[in-house]
Scaffold this motif. Structure first.
Motif, PDB file in Angstrom:
ATOM      1  N   GLY A  34      -9.679  -6.928   5.685  1.00 30.67           N
ATOM      2  CA  GLY A  34      -8.926  -8.131   6.022  1.00 30.67           C
ATOM      3  C   GLY A  34      -8.418  -8.114   7.451  1.00 30.67           C
ATOM      4  O   GLY A  34      -8.442  -9.141   8.149  1.00 30.67           O
ATOM      5  N   VAL A  35      -7.966  -6.938   7.934  1.00 30.29           N
ATOM      6  CA  VAL A  35      -7.499  -6.824   9.318  1.00 30.29           C
ATOM      7  C   VAL A  35      -8.648  -7.089  10.285  1.00 30.29           C
ATOM      8  O   VAL A  35      -8.498  -7.826  11.270  1.00 30.29           O
ATOM      9  CB  VAL A  35      -6.896  -5.416   9.560  1.00 30.29           C
ATOM     10  N   ASN A  36      -9.802  -6.499  10.006  1.00 29.03           N
ATOM     11  CA  ASN A  36     -10.957  -6.671  10.896  1.00 29.03           C
ATOM     12  C   ASN A  36     -11.451  -8.111  10.925  1.00 29.03           C
ATOM     13  O   ASN A  36     -11.947  -8.586  11.953  1.00 29.03           O
ATOM     14  CB  ASN A  36     -12.095  -5.739  10.465  1.00 29.03           C
ATOM     15  N   ARG A  37     -11.330  -8.815   9.791  1.00 33.82           N
ATOM     16  CA  ARG A  37     -11.788 -10.207   9.716  1.00 33.82           C
ATOM     17  C   ARG A  37     -10.675 -11.213  10.005  1.00 33.82           C
ATOM     18  O   ARG A  37     -10.933 -12.418  10.041  1.00 33.82           O
ATOM     19  CB  ARG A  37     -12.366 -10.489   8.325  1.00 33.82           C
ATOM     20  N   GLY A  38      -9.458 -10.708  10.142  1.00 35.42           N
ATOM     21  CA  GLY A  38      -8.334 -11.619  10.362  1.00 35.42           C
ATOM     22  C   GLY A  38      -7.983 -12.443   9.143  1.00 35.42           C
ATOM     23  O   GLY A  38      -7.426 -13.547   9.277  1.00 35.42           O
ATOM     24  N   GLN A  39      -8.289 -11.930   7.955  1.00 38.03           N
ATOM     25  CA  GLN A  39      -8.031 -12.647   6.701  1.00 38.03           C
ATOM     26  C   GLN A  39      -6.697 -12.197   6.106  1.00 38.03           C
ATOM     27  O   GLN A  39      -6.581 -11.088   5.574  1.00 38.03           O
ATOM     28  CB  GLN A  39      -9.166 -12.375   5.709  1.00 38.03           C
ATOM     29  N   LEU A  40      -5.681 -13.045   6.183  1.00 37.85           N
ATOM     30  CA  LEU A  40      -4.357 -12.679   5.690  1.00 37.85           C
ATOM     31  C   LEU A  40      -4.351 -12.428   4.189  1.00 37.85           C
ATOM     32  O   LEU A  40      -3.627 -11.556   3.697  1.00 37.85           O
ATOM     33  CB  LEU A  40      -3.349 -13.783   6.044  1.00 37.85           C
ATOM     34  N   TRP A  41      -5.159 -13.172   3.441  1.00 43.82           N
ATOM     35  CA  TRP A  41      -5.126 -13.025   1.982  1.00 43.82           C
ATOM     36  C   TRP A  41      -5.683 -11.665   1.564  1.00 43.82           C
ATOM     37  O   TRP A  41      -5.239 -11.093   0.562  1.00 43.82           O
ATOM     38  CB  TRP A  41      -5.892 -14.166   1.316  1.00 43.82           C
ATOM     39  N   LEU A  42      -6.616 -11.118   2.340  1.00 44.60           N
ATOM     40  CA  LEU A  42      -7.114  -9.775   2.044  1.00 44.60           C
ATOM     41  C   LEU A  42      -6.089  -8.708   2.441  1.00 44.60           C
ATOM     42  O   LEU A  42      -5.906  -7.715   1.727  1.00 44.60           O
ATOM     43  CB  LEU A  42      -8.431  -9.530   2.778  1.00 44.60           C
ATOM     44  N   MET A  43      -5.420  -8.919   3.566  1.00 43.90           N
ATOM     45  CA  MET A  43      -4.350  -7.993   3.954  1.00 43.90           C
ATOM     46  C   MET A  43      -3.242  -7.963   2.903  1.00 43.90           C
ATOM     47  O   MET A  43      -2.620  -6.931   2.662  1.00 43.90           O
ATOM     48  CB  MET A  43      -3.744  -8.405   5.302  1.00 43.90           C
ATOM     49  N   GLY A  44      -3.022  -9.104   2.282  1.00 44.57           N
ATOM     50  CA  GLY A  44      -1.960  -9.203   1.284  1.00 44.57           C
ATOM     51  C   GLY A  44      -2.189  -8.333   0.062  1.00 44.57           C
ATOM     52  O   GLY A  44      -1.253  -8.083  -0.714  1.00 44.57           O
ATOM     53  N   TYR A  45      -3.420  -7.853  -0.138  1.00 45.36           N
ATOM     54  CA  TYR A  45      -3.692  -6.979  -1.285  1.00 45.36           C
ATOM     55  C   TYR A  45      -3.146  -5.560  -1.084  1.00 45.36           C
ATOM     56  O   TYR A  45      -3.099  -4.778  -2.041  1.00 45.36           O
ATOM     57  CB  TYR A  45      -5.202  -6.899  -1.542  1.00 45.36           C
ATOM     58  N   ALA A  46      -2.770  -5.214   0.139  1.00 42.77           N
ATOM     59  CA  ALA A  46      -2.306  -3.849   0.406  1.00 42.77           C
ATOM     60  C   ALA A  46      -1.105  -3.494  -0.467  1.00 42.77           C
ATOM     61  O   ALA A  46      -1.057  -2.408  -1.069  1.00 42.77           O
ATOM     62  CB  ALA A  46      -1.950  -3.699   1.886  1.00 42.77           C
ATOM     63  N   ARG A  47      -0.130  -4.398  -0.558  1.00 43.85           N
ATOM     64  CA  ARG A  47       1.083  -4.095  -1.315  1.00 43.85           C
ATOM     65  C   ARG A  47       0.810  -3.947  -2.813  1.00 43.85           C
ATOM     66  O   ARG A  47       1.206  -2.934  -3.415  1.00 43.85           O
ATOM     67  CB  ARG A  47       2.141  -5.168  -1.051  1.00 43.85           C
ATOM     68  N   PRO A  48       0.171  -4.918  -3.482  1.00 44.69           N
ATOM     69  CA  PRO A  48      -0.057  -4.737  -4.922  1.00 44.69           C
ATOM     70  C   PRO A  48      -0.957  -3.543  -5.243  1.00 44.69           C
ATOM     71  O   PRO A  48      -0.763  -2.886  -6.279  1.00 44.69           O
ATOM     72  CB  PRO A  48      -0.705  -6.054  -5.359  1.00 44.69           C
ATOM     73  N   LEU A  49      -1.909  -3.234  -4.390  1.00 43.08           N
ATOM     74  CA  LEU A  49      -2.758  -2.069  -4.638  1.00 43.08           C
ATOM     75  C   LEU A  49      -1.956  -0.776  -4.519  1.00 43.08           C
ATOM     76  O   LEU A  49      -2.158   0.169  -5.296  1.00 43.08           O
ATOM     77  CB  LEU A  49      -3.937  -2.055  -3.667  1.00 43.08           C
ATOM     78  N   ALA A  50      -1.043  -0.710  -3.548  1.00 41.33           N
ATOM     79  CA  ALA A  50      -0.188   0.471  -3.409  1.00 41.33           C
ATOM     80  C   ALA A  50       0.706   0.640  -4.634  1.00 41.33           C
ATOM     81  O   ALA A  50       0.889   1.757  -5.148  1.00 41.33           O
ATOM     82  CB  ALA A  50       0.658   0.366  -2.137  1.00 41.33           C
ATOM     83  N   VAL A  51       1.267  -0.478  -5.125  1.00 42.14           N
ATOM     84  CA  VAL A  51       2.105  -0.419  -6.322  1.00 42.14           C
ATOM     85  C   VAL A  51       1.279  -0.004  -7.532  1.00 42.14           C
ATOM     86  O   VAL A  51       1.708   0.819  -8.356  1.00 42.14           O
ATOM     87  CB  VAL A  51       2.792  -1.782  -6.558  1.00 42.14           C
ATOM     88  N   GLY A  52       0.066  -0.559  -7.659  1.00 43.27           N
ATOM     89  CA  GLY A  52      -0.794  -0.210  -8.786  1.00 43.27           C
ATOM     90  C   GLY A  52      -1.181   1.253  -8.781  1.00 43.27           C
ATOM     91  O   GLY A  52      -1.170   1.929  -9.822  1.00 43.27           O
ATOM     92  N   GLN A  53      -1.536   1.769  -7.604  1.00 36.99           N
ATOM     93  CA  GLN A  53      -1.880   3.188  -7.507  1.00 36.99           C
ATOM     94  C   GLN A  53      -0.713   4.057  -7.960  1.00 36.99           C
ATOM     95  O   GLN A  53      -0.878   4.994  -8.752  1.00 36.99           O
ATOM     96  CB  GLN A  53      -2.255   3.542  -6.067  1.00 36.99           C
ATOM     97  N   ALA A  54       0.479   3.758  -7.452  1.00 38.02           N
ATOM     98  CA  ALA A  54       1.658   4.550  -7.811  1.00 38.02           C
ATOM     99  C   ALA A  54       1.964   4.458  -9.300  1.00 38.02           C
ATOM    100  O   ALA A  54       2.349   5.453  -9.932  1.00 38.02           O
ATOM    101  CB  ALA A  54       2.862   4.086  -6.994  1.00 38.02           C
ATOM    102  N   LEU A  55       1.797   3.267  -9.880  1.00 34.59           N
ATOM    103  CA  LEU A  55       2.077   3.084 -11.305  1.00 34.59           C
ATOM    104  C   LEU A  55       1.192   3.993 -12.154  1.00 34.59           C
ATOM    105  O   LEU A  55       1.670   4.687 -13.067  1.00 34.59           O
ATOM    106  CB  LEU A  55       1.865   1.618 -11.689  1.00 34.59           C
ATOM    107  N   PHE A  56      -0.089   4.028 -11.856  1.00 35.62           N
ATOM    108  CA  PHE A  56      -0.999   4.872 -12.640  1.00 35.62           C
ATOM    109  C   PHE A  56      -0.743   6.360 -12.395  1.00 35.62           C
ATOM    110  O   PHE A  56      -0.894   7.178 -13.312  1.00 35.62           O
ATOM    111  CB  PHE A  56      -2.454   4.516 -12.326  1.00 35.62           C
ATOM    112  N   LEU A  57      -0.323   6.720 -11.187  1.00 37.36           N
ATOM    113  CA  LEU A  57       0.025   8.115 -10.922  1.00 37.36           C
ATOM    114  C   LEU A  57       1.263   8.534 -11.712  1.00 37.36           C
ATOM    115  O   LEU A  57       1.317   9.638 -12.269  1.00 37.36           O
ATOM    116  CB  LEU A  57       0.258   8.323  -9.424  1.00 37.36           C
ATOM    117  N   VAL A  58       2.247   7.648 -11.763  1.00 34.44           N
ATOM    118  CA  VAL A  58       3.461   7.950 -12.541  1.00 34.44           C
ATOM    119  C   VAL A  58       3.121   8.087 -14.022  1.00 34.44           C
ATOM    120  O   VAL A  58       3.621   8.995 -14.704  1.00 34.44           O
ATOM    121  CB  VAL A  58       4.528   6.857 -12.314  1.00 34.44           C
ATOM    122  N   ILE A  59       2.272   7.197 -14.526  1.00 40.56           N
ATOM    123  CA  ILE A  59       1.854   7.297 -15.935  1.00 40.56           C
ATOM    124  C   ILE A  59       1.179   8.644 -16.187  1.00 40.56           C
ATOM    125  O   ILE A  59       1.470   9.324 -17.186  1.00 40.56           O
ATOM    126  CB  ILE A  59       0.900   6.136 -16.290  1.00 40.56           C
TER     127      ILE A  59
END
Length: 654
Positions: free
Chosen positions: A34-59
Motif C-alpha cells: 500500500g505504501v509503494n502504491r500510495g493506497q491508503l486502504w491497504l496501509m490501513g490493514y497494518a493495524r488490524p493485522l498487528a492486532v490479529g497477530q497478537a491475539l493469536f499469539l496470546v491464545i
C-alpha cells in the motif's frame, strides 16, 4: 484426568501459532504494498493485522499455560519442565522456564508491542505507521517461523506419555523468575519498536525532529522494562544462588547489559535529534545496534555456545537459525542504512562547549562501554572457536575497563544537564558547578573517614562522583526554578524524570561502592548453641531440623541475630532437596534494612551435628536496586509527558 476437550488444547495452541504466522506475513506484505502504491486502504490493514497477530499469539501462550496448569504431560515441553507437585504459580512461570516456552513468550511480547503501536499511534501519518508495523511484522515472521520449525512448545509424547513430569529447574522455582523474564523480554523486544521507527524513517527519508519525537517515548518505555528486568535478575541471583553476589559478569548478564547501554545512548541521541535536528544518522545507527544486541543476547542464550545458569538451549540447529535471523536483521538494516544515510544531512551548528557536545561524548562513552562488555563476552568464544583452547575473561578485566568509563560518564552527566544548547562558556559552567565539586569532595572524604580509620581511595572516588552527580543535578534544578520550590513542578515532567534518573545512577554507584569495599564475611563450622561474631552482629545457631515443602524437603538451620546484645531477628537458612529431580538448592536467610543486609547461607553438613555456614554483612546493598527503581521512575515520568502527544497532534493537523 484430562477430559476430551482439554486433550485438544495443544493442537489448538499450535494452530493459533500458525495463524499468527500467517497474520505476520500479511502484516509485512499488504501495508508495504500500500505504501509503494500510495493506497491508503491497504496501509490501513497494518493495524488490524498487528492486532490479529497478537491475539493469536496470546491464545497460543494461554493454551500452553493451561497445559501446564492441567498437568498435560503428553506435551513434551510440559513433561520436561513441570511436575504434578509443583505449586500452581510455578507451573505458570514454567511456561517460560526453558527454551520453547520462553521463545513463545518472546514473540508474544513482540506482538503486544505491535498492538501498542497500532492503538497508540493514531496521530502519526498512516504511511509511517504502515512501515513501522510492517518492519515489526518481518521480525515476527522470523521468530514465529523459528518457533514452529525448531522450537515447537506443543510437540506431543505419544502414544505413551509419562505419568508425571521431570519438574521445573529448582533454580527457577522462585518469585523472581515469575517476573524477571517477562520484564526483561519486554525490554528486549521493545527495542524492536525503536528499530522499526528508525528503518521506517530511513525508508521514507523522513529523518527529522518529528521522527525522533515519535520514537522517543517508545524507546524510553523499552529502556524502562530493560532496566527493571536487569535489576530483577540481579536481585534474584543475589538471594537465590546462595553466594551473596549480585553481578558476576556472566555472559548472559552481559547480554542484557549491552543493549541497555546502547539504548541509554539512543535516548540521549534522540533528544539531540528532536531538539536540534542533529545526529540523525548516528541516532539511526544506535537504534539498529540496540536491537541487534538484543538479538545477539537471544543467540547467546539459546545457541549453546556458552554455559550459564541463565542459558536455555544447547541445540546447534537452533543456534544456526538464530544466527541466520541475526544476520538478516543486522545485515539488511545496515544495507538500508548504507544506501539511505548519505542522503540525510543534519542541519545546525554547535560549539565545542555545548550540550550537543556533552551528549555526543556521553554517547561515545556508553558505546565504548558496550564494546568493552561485548569484547570480554565474545573473545573467549572466538578464542575457543579458533581452536586456541579455553580462555576465561573474569570480573577483574571488566572492572578495569568499566570503572574508569563509569567515572568519566558520571562526571559528564553532572555537567551536561546544565550546559546550554548550541554554545556555552567554561567560565559560566565553572562558576555554577565549583560549589558542587567542592561539596562532593568534602562529603566523600568525611563519609570515608566516618566509615573507616583509613581513607580508602576507591570509596572516596565512588562516593565523590556520586555526590558530584547529586549536587550538580540539584544545582541545575535550583537554577532553573530560581530557588523557588513551588516552581519545580512547572519545569516539566520530562525534565524532572531526567533528574530522578540521574540521581538513580548516583544511588546505584553509592550502593556498588559501599558493598564492594565494606562487605565482610566469614565461613565457619557451627553447631547448635554456638555464637559467632561478625562486625557489630552476633549470630546464635539455635537449632537444626527439617521442613517439608509442597515438592521438597529441606534441612534448615535457625539463628538468632543480635546487635549490641539486643536480639533483632530470627533467621532460617535452608538446603532444599526437590523430590522429582533430587536437586539440592541453597535458600539463604537475609535480614534487610535500607542500610545493610545480613546474609546467612548453609554449606555442607559436617560431623557431630555441625554445619558449614557462611555469614556476611553487606552495607547499602539495597541501594544498588534502589537506584534502578529511581532510573525507571524517571523514565516513566518522561513517557507520561503530554508534550509528545500534543506535538504529534499539531504535526498531523499541519
Amino acid at each position: 484426568m484430562l477430559n476430551t476437550a482439554m486433550l485438544h488444547l495443544p493442537e489448538i495452541g499450535q494452530f493459533a501459532l500458525i495463524l499468527a504466522f500467517i497474520m505476520a506475513v500479511l502484516q509485512v506484505i499488504i501495508p508495504l504494498f500500500g505504501v509503494n502504491r500510495g493506497q491508503l486502504w491497504l496501509m490501513g490493514y497494518a493495524r488490524p493485522l498487528a492486532v490479529g497477530q497478537a491475539l493469536f499469539l496470546v491464545i497460543s501462550l494461554v493454551l500452553l499455560a493451561t497445559s501446564f496448569v492441567m498437568d498435560d504431560f503428553s506435551v513434551a515441553y510440559v513433561a520436561a519442565n513441570s511436575n504434578s507437585l509443583l505449586p500452581t504459580p510455578y507451573k505458570i512461570s514454567a511456561v517460560w522456564g526453558a527454551h520453547e516456552g520462553s521463545l513463545l513468550l518472546w514473540v508474544t511480547m513482540l506482538g503486544l508491542w505491535g498492538v501498542a503501536v497500532a492503538l497508540l499511534s493514531r496521530s502519526l501519518p498512516l504511511d509511517m505507521v504502515a512501515r513501522v508495523l510492517s518492519i515489526m511484522g518481518m521480525v515476527s515472521v522470523g521468530f514465529i517461523l523459528f518457533t514452529l520449525e525448531t522450537s515447537n512448545p506443543f510437540a506431543r509424547i505419544l502414544p505413551s506419555p509419562p505419568q508425571d513430569g521431570a519438574d521445573l529447574n529448582p533454580l527457577l522455582q522462585d518469585f523472581g523468575l515469575i517476573v524477571h523474564p517477562p520484564t526483561l523480554y519486554m525490554g528486549y523486544v521493545g527495542l524492536s519498536v525503536a528499530f522499526a521507527f528508525a528503518l521506517a524513517a530511513l525508508m521514507s527519508g523522513r529523518l527529522d525532529a518529528a521522527w525522533a519525537r515519535w520514537s522517543r517515548p517508545w524507546t524510553t518505555a523499552a529502556w524502562i522494562f530493560l532496566t527493571v528486568g536487569i535489576a530483577l535478575g540481579s536481585w534474584w541471583a543475589y538471594y537465590e544462588l546462595g553466594w551473596g553476589g549480585w553481578w558476576f559478569w556472566d555472559p548472559v548478564e552481559n547480554a542484557s547489559l549491552m543493549p541497555w547501554l546502547v539504548a541509554t545512548a539512543l535516548l540521549h541521541s534522540l533528544a539531540v535529534t528532536e531538539k536540534r535536528g542533529l545526529f540523525k544518522s548516528w541516532t539511526v545507527l544506535l537504534a539498529i545496534f540496540a536491537f541487534s544486541l538484543s538479538l545477539l543476547g537471544t543467540f547467546l542464550v539459546r545457541s549453546g555456545v556458552l554455559t550459564s545458569v541463565h542459558a536455555f538451549a544447547s541445540d546447534p540447529e537452533r543456534g544456526v537459525f538464530i544466527l541466520a535471523l541475526l544476520g538478516i536483521c543486522v545485515g539488511g538494516s545496515l544495507l538500508l542504512y548504507a544506501l539511505k544515510a548519505p542522503t540525510v544531512a543534519s542541519v545546525g551548528r554547535y560549539e565545542v562547549v555545548s550540550r550537543e557536545t556533552a551528549l555526543l561524548v556521553n554517547n561515545l562513552l556508553l558505546v565504548v562501554m558496550a564494546l568493552a562488555v561485548l569484547t570480554g563476552t565474545l573473545y573467549p568464544l572466538v578464542y575457543d572457536f579458533m581452536g586456541l583452547g579455553k580462555l576465561s575473561v573474569g570480573a577483574a578485566w571488566f572492572n578495569t575497563m568499566f570503572v574508569p568509563l563509569t567515572v568519566a560518564l558520571a562526571l559528564l552527566m553532572g555537567v551536561g544537564a546544565m550546559t546550554r544548547w548550541k554554545s556555552d562558556r567554561v567560565s559560566r559552567l565553572g562558576g555554577q558547578l565549583w560549589i558542587a565539586g567542592i561539596l562532593a569532595i568534602v562529603f566523600a572524604i568525611v563519609v570515608a573517614l566516618l566509615l573507616s580509620e583509613a581513607v580508602n581511595g576507591s570509596v572516596v572516588l565512588g562516593l565523590g562522583i556520586s555526590f558530584w552527580l547529586i549536587f550538580a543535578t540539584c544545582a541545575d534544578v535550583w537554577k532553573k526554578s530560581r530557588g523557588r520550590l513551588g516552581k519545580i513542578p512547572s519545569l516539566g515532567v520530562s525534565y524532572l524524570g531526567m533528574v530522578i534518573a540521574h540521581v538513580g545512577v548516583a544511588v546505584t554507584i553509592i550502593g556498588v561502592t559501599m558493598v564492594s569495599n565494606y562487605s565482610i564475611d566469614k565461613s565457619v563450622r557451627m553447631v547448635p548453641g554456638q555464637v559467632e561474631t561478625l562486625g557489630d552482629y552476633q549470630f546464635e545457631f539455635t537449632e537444626a531440623g527439617t521442613i517439608d515443602g509442597p515438592n521438597y524437603t529441606s534441612q534448615a538451620t535457625r539463628f538468632n541475630l543480635y546487635k549490641e546484645g539486643k536480639k533483632i531477628e530470627v533467621l532460617t537458612a535452608e538446603k532444599r532437596r526437590y523430590h522429582a529431580r533430587g536437586s539440592v538448592m541453597t535458600e539463604a536467610a537475609i535480614d534487610v534494612t535500607l542500610f545493610r543486609d545480613v546474609y546467612i547461607s548453609m554449606g555442607e553438613a559436617l560431623e557431630g551435628d555441625a554445619w558449614g555456614m557462611r555469614l556476611q554483612v553487606k552495607p547499602y546493598m539495597r541501594w544498588v536496586w534502589l537506584g534502578a527503581i529511581f532510573m525507571s521512575l524517571g523514565g516513566f515520568m518522561a513517557v507520561l509527558d503530554k508534550r509528545y502527544r500534543r506535538r504529534q497532534k499539531k504535526e498531523k493537523l499541519a
